[in-house]
Design a protein around this motif. Structure first.
Motif, PDB file in Angstrom:
ATOM      1  N   GLY A   1     130.932  -8.190  75.027  1.00 25.42           N
ATOM      2  CA  GLY A   1     130.092  -8.524  73.875  1.00 25.42           C
ATOM      3  C   GLY A   1     130.854  -8.356  72.576  1.00 25.42           C
ATOM      4  O   GLY A   1     130.765  -9.188  71.661  1.00 25.42           O
TER       5      GLY A   1
ATOM      6  N   ALA B   1     132.390 -12.721  86.201  1.00 25.03           N
ATOM      7  CA  ALA B   1     131.351 -13.657  85.758  1.00 25.03           C
ATOM      8  C   ALA B   1     130.512 -13.052  84.649  1.00 25.03           C
ATOM      9  O   ALA B   1     130.220 -13.705  83.640  1.00 25.03           O
ATOM     10  N   MET B   2     130.127 -11.769  84.798  1.00 24.04           N
ATOM     11  CA  MET B   2     129.301 -11.146  83.771  1.00 24.04           C
ATOM     12  C   MET B   2     130.060 -11.020  82.460  1.00 24.04           C
ATOM     13  O   MET B   2     129.507 -11.247  81.382  1.00 24.04           O
TER      14      MET B   2
ATOM     15  N   VAL C   1     130.409 -15.502  76.261  1.00 26.60           N
ATOM     16  CA  VAL C   1     129.980 -16.826  75.816  1.00 26.60           C
ATOM     17  C   VAL C   1     128.702 -16.719  74.980  1.00 26.60           C
ATOM     18  O   VAL C   1     128.580 -17.330  73.924  1.00 26.60           O
ATOM     19  N   GLN C   2     127.765 -15.896  75.436  1.00 29.29           N
ATOM     20  CA  GLN C   2     126.521 -15.728  74.677  1.00 29.29           C
ATOM     21  C   GLN C   2     126.799 -15.200  73.277  1.00 29.29           C
ATOM     22  O   GLN C   2     126.329 -15.765  72.283  1.00 29.29           O
ATOM     23  N   SER C   3     127.561 -14.121  73.184  1.00 30.76           N
ATOM     24  CA  SER C   3     127.726 -13.560  71.841  1.00 30.76           C
ATOM     25  C   SER C   3     128.549 -14.469  70.954  1.00 30.76           C
ATOM     26  O   SER C   3     128.234 -14.618  69.763  1.00 30.76           O
ATOM     27  N   SER C   4     129.575 -15.115  71.519  1.00 32.74           N
ATOM     28  CA  SER C   4     130.374 -15.991  70.654  1.00 32.74           C
ATOM     29  C   SER C   4     129.550 -17.196  70.196  1.00 32.74           C
ATOM     30  O   SER C   4     129.680 -17.637  69.056  1.00 32.74           O
ATOM     31  N   ALA C   5     128.677 -17.720  71.073  1.00 33.82           N
ATOM     32  CA  ALA C   5     127.869 -18.884  70.679  1.00 33.82           C
ATOM     33  C   ALA C   5     126.957 -18.534  69.510  1.00 33.82           C
ATOM     34  O   ALA C   5     126.801 -19.324  68.568  1.00 33.82           O
TER      35      ALA C   5
ATOM     36  N   ASN D   1     121.318  -4.301  77.123  1.00 30.31           N
ATOM     37  CA  ASN D   1     121.474  -5.233  78.243  1.00 30.31           C
ATOM     38  C   ASN D   1     122.293  -4.611  79.367  1.00 30.31           C
ATOM     39  O   ASN D   1     121.953  -4.728  80.541  1.00 30.31           O
TER      40      ASN D   1
ATOM     41  N   ASN E   1     129.961 -14.471  80.954  1.00 28.18           N
ATOM     42  CA  ASN E   1     128.641 -14.856  80.442  1.00 28.18           C
ATOM     43  C   ASN E   1     128.291 -14.141  79.138  1.00 28.18           C
ATOM     44  O   ASN E   1     127.836 -14.763  78.176  1.00 28.18           O
ATOM     45  N   VAL E   2     128.500 -12.841  79.109  1.00 24.66           N
ATOM     46  CA  VAL E   2     128.183 -12.078  77.897  1.00 24.66           C
ATOM     47  C   VAL E   2     129.041 -12.566  76.727  1.00 24.66           C
ATOM     48  O   VAL E   2     128.550 -12.765  75.618  1.00 24.66           O
TER      49      VAL E   2
END
Lengths: 449, 449
Positions: free
Chosen positions: A402, A325-326, A332-336, A365, A329-330
């Motif tokens: 990331g 999951a982590m 998705v955040q950086s690609s977004a 982080n 999540n990481v």
């Protein structure tokens, strides 16, 4: 101002339709904006909606039809004859007219065009049909006000009056030469403040932004936004003025673009809406879910490789969902962040600088999260080595996730592939697998199974 | 048309700045659009950018400053005196002027305002500062063309010429009465085609869409899009015309709105850009990662409850990442469709209908995926019961995940909370936990451990 379709209003309309009180309906809808009538038609059941369309005159319904959802429009048009459709099209601006004709079944297109009354209008529509949907040509309309540089202000005002009859809103007055080549524009202000005998040549502004017919719609949107333009003239390959695009059409392009990125990030491969059929929704959703399934099977097989550790280190297996999951999540955040930066054209600097920055960020982080996880695991399991293995793995996974999340969209963009595809399930799935692999590999190093 | 800042161009500018060739720079940038100069300033290092701003005259730089990124603008303005800032503000339209003043540190605001030369302009800016950023009042500008209904066309044209001096683009001519109450609008077409002695009263259009100063910006955006408006007048509580909003400001609202939803879905709690500092990025990213960590720990504890099954059913633990990932993917897909439907205001029907539809959809998708997974697991493990337990669990998890993903945003929206918060990490994390719980529970029923 606000018009709201209340339940009572809807019931009133339904009753009036049921009792065929045509006079009453016409009165009631007389002052209502076509966009509101379109909403009303979509709220009513199909037959009632069709009843309204057939009842109102085509000056009004043409705009209503142009405003409807594509699906609803298709259903309504199926119930109209080619001649009836042509009557609606006759009332529309060329851009909306061409869009609607383009949606018709092949065999019906020609029939509808042959029924168009205004031959000039029909010719313009046929010209617009030649252009791709997602180009400046596909967006533009033929309605515009143009004047010849050789006229004087008086002739100009006279000609403009005639042209303005055809044009709903005057955005700009374009100046052309005898060959229709775009030379510049005329400001309304100058027209209002100059003597009628002045030659246009002497007052017009020689500089005008324009795009060519084959320019991509997203590029047109970028230009119009950047330069705050409300309308932009479109020229053909040799610079002749052939149409104009207004900002309201561009608003749709911008919105669709932003929504498309969001949908891709959410794992939808097609542009779908909540009201689409289950079949359409399945077609949009199932492909990425298959990818997710494949990724999950891959993760299971990787974990199978470490089955030997199960007996002594069962706890490791409890933490795989956390690691996966982590990593997701990481990623998705950086690609977004990268995808939005690319979409807004504000990513500066080299790829390696980006990666270095993401690396530092993930370091910060990752360290914070790893410390928290270490504390928790140590307290729960009272096993220093296990807690260390799990938290160091988390740290490493966050860094790798990331970097993958940053690199993939940048790489795709360089290759000319839409980077938005790299957000969502694609990044989550690949990060799941990498994450689990790194996790067991580090745990193995530390715990030695 | 296109202006691109090439490496060579940038180097040329840098050299010219280094050699202080002011004349040359002014010539080079004379024809360049302010939006392009703003891009140039952002590409240059800070001191070179500042040099350009100080070199060019404020008629040009004011627009450049308004166009800059907020962060870059802040840095530049720090280097200018209150008087210099006031000179720039004097050149700007009231809406941009007010936005920039609002960004200044409290103690500097008054000083800058006191240096404004044009008192009328200053008064208008101060008025605009009173409104919230995200209301119609915060978006509007004071520049507009208005005429009194009691004038005739001749007076009107004369007055308009005077007003037009102040207004860059004439969008609409608004008609007011003696008390400044908005009565309607005047079309340019009518103005061009009516005799000069006609009273405005007799020709103006009595109907005009307007919004009140306190209307939310998103609602203004919705109205302008729906009715295809390029400008909308803003009135105060008693109907007096106080300003106008143009579509280019709304384009920004629409874009920001779409981007905000996307960022929330990607697990970013603040509006960040790739070029923000590591601290800003961490602040935006860490909160959701903490939630993810918490979820992962929860999942680990749930799995711990079923530790007894480890010995005989190790394979179950290999498939938890798959189950968790699928629950997350399905949840994100369904919530994204709902959130977009809510944002575009095209969700019709009741919540229970939505849930029923999502249920049917999940039934179809779940069945397909479960069959595939069953086949794979049976072949891999040659254990019918295990394969059955895993695939039935997947089926159940997909249905529950779809329903949660549909319900939560609808529920939040009903409660007046932004449903976009329910996409991304929130839905993934809760679905992970529910998914794993359901999975082990069903497996326990079937395999009986």
């Amino acid at each position: 101002m606000s018009f709201e379709i209340t339940k009572e209003y809807l019931e009133e309309i339904q009753q009036l339709i049921a009792s065929k009180s045509n006079e009453h309906i016409l009165n009631l809808l007389d002052e209502v904006h076509y966009a509101d009538i379109a909403e009303l038609v979509e709220e009513l059941n199909f037959n009632d909606g069709l009843y309204l369309i057939k009842l109102l005159d085509s000056e009004k319904t043409s705009d209503v039809i142009a405003e409807l959802d594509e699906d609803d429009r298709e259903k309504i048009l199926k119930e109209l004859s080619a001649k009836e459709i042509a009557e609606e099209i006759d009332e529309l601006d060329t851009d909306d007219a061409a869009d609607i004709i383009a949606e018709l079944p092949e065999e019906q297109k020609e029939e509808v065009i042959s029924h168009l009354e205004d031959v000039e209008h029909a010719k313009e529509i046929v010209e617009l049909l030649r252009y791709d949907d997602d180009t400046a040509g596909g967006l533009m309309a033929k309605e515009l006000v143009k004047v010849n540089e050789n006229w004087n202000v008086l002739t100009c005002v006279k000609e403009m009056r005639a042209q303005a009859e055809e044009v709903t809103r005057v955005h700009s007055i374009y100046v052309v030469d005898d060959n229709d080549i775009l030379k510049g524009r005329l400001s309304l202000k100058d027209l209002l403040t100059t003597s009628t005998k002045t030659a246009i040549k002497d007052v017009f502004i020689k500089k005008v932004d324009s795009v060519t017919v084959n320019e991509e719609d997203e590029e047109v949107a970028r230009i119009m936004q950047k330069y705050d333009l409300e309308a932009i003239p479109v020229v053909d390959e040799i610079g002749r003025l052939v149409g104009r695009i207004t900002i309201d059409d561009i608003v749709d392009v911008i919105k669709e673009e932003a929504e498309k990125d969001y949908q891709m990030a959410a794992g939808l491969v097609e542009d779908v809406e909540a009201d689409d059929t289950i079949w359409e929704l399945t077609r949009a959703r199932l492909p990425w879910l298959f990818l997710g399934l494949l990724g999950g099977v891959g993760a299971a097989r990787i974990m199978g490789l470490f089955e030997g550790a199960l007996e002594d280190n069962a706890i490791l297996f409890m933490f795989t969902p956390l690691i996966a999951a982590m990593a997701g999540n990481v990623g998705v955040q950086s690609s977004a962040i990268i995808v939005q930066g690319l979409a807004n054209d504000n990513l500066k600097g080299s790829i390696s600088n980006r990666l270095l920055k993401e690396f530092s960020l993930a370091l910060v982080n990752g360290a914070v999260l790893a410390v928290v996880l270490f504390a928790f695991t140590w307290i729960w399991q009272s096993d220093f080595n296990t807690a260390l293995a799990i938290s160091i793995s988390l740290f490493a996974v966050i860094i790798v996730a990331g970097i993958i999340g940053t690199f993939i969209p940048l790489f795709l963009d360089k290759r000319g592939i839409d980077p938005a595809i790299a957000t969502g399930p694609f990044i989550t799935t690949s990060n799941d697998i990498f994450g689990i692999l790194i996790y067991f590999w580090i745990a193995k190093l530390i715990l030695g199974f």
